[in-house]
Structure formats: C-alpha cells, structure tokens
Design a protein around this motif. Structure first.
Motif, mmCIF file in Angstrom:
data_model
loop_
_atom_site.group_PDB
_atom_site.id
_atom_site.type_symbol
_atom_site.label_atom_id
_atom_site.label_comp_id
_atom_site.label_asym_id
_atom_site.label_seq_id
_atom_site.Cartn_x
_atom_site.Cartn_y
_atom_site.Cartn_z
ATOM 1 N N THR A 1 0.831 -1.201 0.000
ATOM 2 C CA THR A 1 0.000 0.000 0.000
ATOM 3 C C THR A 1 0.865 1.250 0.000
ATOM 4 N N ARG B 1 0.849 4.214 -2.709
ATOM 5 C CA ARG B 1 0.530 5.587 -2.283
ATOM 6 C C ARG B 1 1.607 6.565 -2.717
ATOM 7 N N GLU C 1 1.152 9.719 -5.230
ATOM 8 C CA GLU C 1 1.474 11.109 -4.865
ATOM 9 C C GLU C 1 2.288 11.780 -5.963
#
Length: 162
Positions: free
Chosen positions: A20, A24, A28
């Motif tokens: 995860t 992520r 970003e």
C-alpha cells in the motif's frame, strides 16, 4: 537484542502495508504531476488576460501587469520543474529497483537485485521525489495566486483610467 519474529498474520499485514505504501507514494507523484498541469493551465489563461490588458495599461496598471507577468513566469517555471526528472536523489544511490540502476548495472547485478525486496527503499526514494514535487507546486501555486491578484489589479486600474 534479537529481532522479533512476526507471526504469519503480522507478516502478511506488514507485507500488505508495504505494498500500500509503494502504491501511495507512486500516486502522490502522479497527483503532483496532475496538479502541475493545473498550474500551467492557469498560467495559460493568465497569459491571455495579460495580452488583453497590457496594450492599454499605463502607470500603476502597467506596473501591476509587469508584476503579474513576473509572478506568472515564476509559477510557470516552478510548475515545469515538477516534471523535470531527477535521475539521482541527493545522498541516495539509485536503488536496485530503479531504471537508473538497471541502465548502468551489469546483467548479473540486475539479476541479483531482483532477488531483494526493494519496497522499503522505493517508498523512501519515491516519497522524497513526491515531497520535492509538492514543494515546487506549493511555491508555484503561491506565485500563480500573486499573478492573479496583480492581473486583476491591473484590469481594475485600467478600467478606472478609461
């Protein structure tokens, strides 16, 4: 002190959390790139506004146009720097899951790197890249806001002097 052994459930949770985190940080970076496109779009609109206002601007209105244009240039440059690839992060060697490493490594080194879990380092390096991009965006956004204020002021002053 010996490292604590994880239970299978804890190891699975840690593995899922790491996956995860990798996603992520990638997201970003994409998010920052998309925001930079927004800043560049605003810059294009403001450039059009300047071309309409500037020819008739005099005195304070002309000064506001020039300030707006300077802020607009700064916002544009900062937004473009978001897209500028940095092939090295200062203080960090290219990690073994990086195309930069693969491009310069031997075939054997690349093969060896495939045996290692590089996710933790990937999260760290990608987070540094995302943070750099977001800092540039923040500065670019502030410059864009300054440009908007100056251009609106120029338009208002031009309208008052007609």
């Amino acid at each position: 002190m010996r490292p604590r052994t994880l239970t299978p459930a804890q190891a699975a949770r840690a593995d899922a959390n790491l996956n995860t985190a990798v996603e992520r940080t990638k997201n970003e970076i994409v998010h920052a790139d998309n925001k930079a496109v927004g800043v560049l779009t605003v810059a294009g609109i403001l450039t059009a506004a300047i071309t309409v206002i500037a020819p008739e601007a005099r005195g304070a209105a002309l000064a506001a146009v020039l300030i707006g244009a300077a802020a607009l240039v700064a916002a544009t440059v900062l937004a473009l720097l978001v897209f500028h690839p940095r092939l090295r992060v200062r203080g960090v060697d290219p990690h073994r899951s990086s195309f930069v490493y693969w491009a310069t490594a031997t075939t054997q080194d690349v093969k060896a790197s495939m045996r290692e879990d590089q996710r933790l380092l990937s999260v760290r390096v990608q987070s540094m890249i995302a943070l750099r991009k977001m800092r540039l965006l923040r500065a670019g956004g502030i410059c864009a806001v300054a440009a908007v204020i100056a251009i609106v002021a120029a338009a208002s002053l031009s309208a008052l002097t007609r």
